[in-house]
Motif scaffolding. Sequence first.
Motif, PDB file in Angstrom:
ATOM      1  N   SER A 274       0.837  -1.194   0.000  1.00  0.00           N
ATOM      2  CA  SER A 274       0.000   0.000   0.000  1.00  0.00           C
ATOM      3  C   SER A 274       0.876   1.250   0.000  1.00  0.00           C
ATOM      4  CB  SER A 274      -0.915  -0.092   1.209  1.00  0.00           C
ATOM      5  OG  SER A 274      -1.043   1.094   1.879  1.00  0.00           O
ATOM      6  N   TYR A 275       0.475   2.227  -0.769  1.00  0.00           N
ATOM      7  CA  TYR A 275       1.186   3.493  -0.859  1.00  0.00           C
ATOM      8  C   TYR A 275       1.067   4.237   0.468  1.00  0.00           C
ATOM      9  CZ  TYR A 275       1.936   8.365  -2.111  1.00  0.00           C
ATOM     10  OH  TYR A 275       2.370   9.668  -2.141  1.00  0.00           O
TER      11      TYR A 275
ATOM     12  N   LEU B  93     -11.257  10.223  10.396  1.00  0.00           N
ATOM     13  CA  LEU B  93     -10.614   9.876   9.125  1.00  0.00           C
ATOM     14  C   LEU B  93      -9.171   9.414   9.324  1.00  0.00           C
ATOM     15  CD1 LEU B  93     -11.970  12.750   6.871  1.00  0.00           C
ATOM     16  CD2 LEU B  93     -12.591  10.323   6.773  1.00  0.00           C
TER      17      LEU B  93
ATOM     18  N   ASN C 106      -2.327   5.852   4.298  1.00  0.00           N
ATOM     19  CA  ASN C 106      -2.279   5.080   3.059  1.00  0.00           C
ATOM     20  C   ASN C 106      -3.019   5.845   1.966  1.00  0.00           C
ATOM     21  OD1 ASN C 106      -5.091   4.495   3.263  1.00  0.00           O
ATOM     22  ND2 ASN C 106      -4.661   2.673   4.500  1.00  0.00           N
ATOM     23  N   ALA C 107      -3.043   5.281   0.781  1.00  0.00           N
ATOM     24  CA  ALA C 107      -3.632   5.970  -0.374  1.00  0.00           C
ATOM     25  C   ALA C 107      -5.124   6.251  -0.171  1.00  0.00           C
ATOM     26  CB  ALA C 107      -3.408   5.151  -1.643  1.00  0.00           C
ATOM     27  N   GLN C 108      -5.860   5.322   0.409  1.00  0.00           N
ATOM     28  CA  GLN C 108      -7.294   5.534   0.637  1.00  0.00           C
ATOM     29  C   GLN C 108      -7.526   6.642   1.657  1.00  0.00           C
ATOM     30  OE1 GLN C 108     -10.131   4.159  -0.947  1.00  0.00           O
ATOM     31  NE2 GLN C 108     -10.919   5.958   0.122  1.00  0.00           N
ATOM     32  N   GLN C 109      -6.751   6.652   2.721  1.00  0.00           N
ATOM     33  CA  GLN C 109      -6.878   7.709   3.732  1.00  0.00           C
ATOM     34  C   GLN C 109      -6.557   9.070   3.125  1.00  0.00           C
ATOM     35  OE1 GLN C 109      -4.142   5.757   6.347  1.00  0.00           O
ATOM     36  NE2 GLN C 109      -5.757   5.088   7.755  1.00  0.00           N
TER      37      GLN C 109
ATOM     38  N   ALA D  11      -6.919   9.925   0.001  1.00  0.00           N
ATOM     39  CA  ALA D  11      -8.045  10.267  -0.865  1.00  0.00           C
ATOM     40  C   ALA D  11      -9.219  10.796  -0.039  1.00  0.00           C
ATOM     41  CB  ALA D  11      -8.470   9.050  -1.684  1.00  0.00           C
ATOM     42  N   ASP D  12      -9.469  10.190   1.133  1.00  0.00           N
ATOM     43  CA  ASP D  12     -10.538  10.659   2.019  1.00  0.00           C
ATOM     44  C   ASP D  12     -10.240  12.071   2.529  1.00  0.00           C
ATOM     45  OD1 ASP D  12     -11.841   8.230   1.683  1.00  0.00           O
ATOM     46  OD2 ASP D  12     -11.125   7.400   3.598  1.00  0.00           O
TER      47      ASP D  12
ATOM     48  N   ASP E  22      -8.339  14.318   0.993  1.00  0.00           N
ATOM     49  CA  ASP E  22      -8.501  15.217  -0.154  1.00  0.00           C
ATOM     50  C   ASP E  22      -9.968  15.582  -0.369  1.00  0.00           C
ATOM     51  OD1 ASP E  22      -5.795  15.349  -0.736  1.00  0.00           O
ATOM     52  OD2 ASP E  22      -5.898  13.928  -2.414  1.00  0.00           O
ATOM     53  N   ARG E  23     -10.841  14.595  -0.231  1.00  0.00           N
ATOM     54  CA  ARG E  23     -12.282  14.837  -0.402  1.00  0.00           C
ATOM     55  C   ARG E  23     -12.780  15.795   0.685  1.00  0.00           C
ATOM     56  NH1 ARG E  23     -13.039  10.382  -2.301  1.00  0.00           N
ATOM     57  NH2 ARG E  23     -12.991   9.135  -0.422  1.00  0.00           N
TER      58      ARG E  23
END
Length: 125
Positions: free
Chosen positions: A2-3, A22, A65-68, A70-71, A73-74
């Motif tokens: 994971s990134y 988050l 990680n990448a999903q966090q 992205a969250d 950023d949203r």
Amino acid sequence: MSYLSRVFVYGTLRRNEVNHYLLAQASYCGTWVTAPQYKMVDLGAYPGVVKNGAGCIEGEVYQVNAQQMADLDRLEGYPHAYTREVIATPWGKAWIYLYRGNLRDRAVIPSGVWRETIVRRRWSR
């Protein structure tokens, strides 16, 4: 694999604040204060930070990680309401979100500590 990245947060994403959920699964690195090159403004329910000031900003650094990311950023409305840039921290490079909106009539938080503004607001009612 994971990134992983780091992020420096200074407002509602900090521990014990409304949007910290988050970062609940993120790895906490520590509390840190930036170099004196920013200005923090009070946007009401949350703060904004702009570059080209002379103040330090207090915040927390997390590994995400990448999903966090992205969250985050949203939540931050990236890249329209906020942009990001990389800053150096004791744990390595981290993203900081910088406010892109109008600063007219926005009160400056000279201490660079948004929590102090909240406490004052709660006690002044």
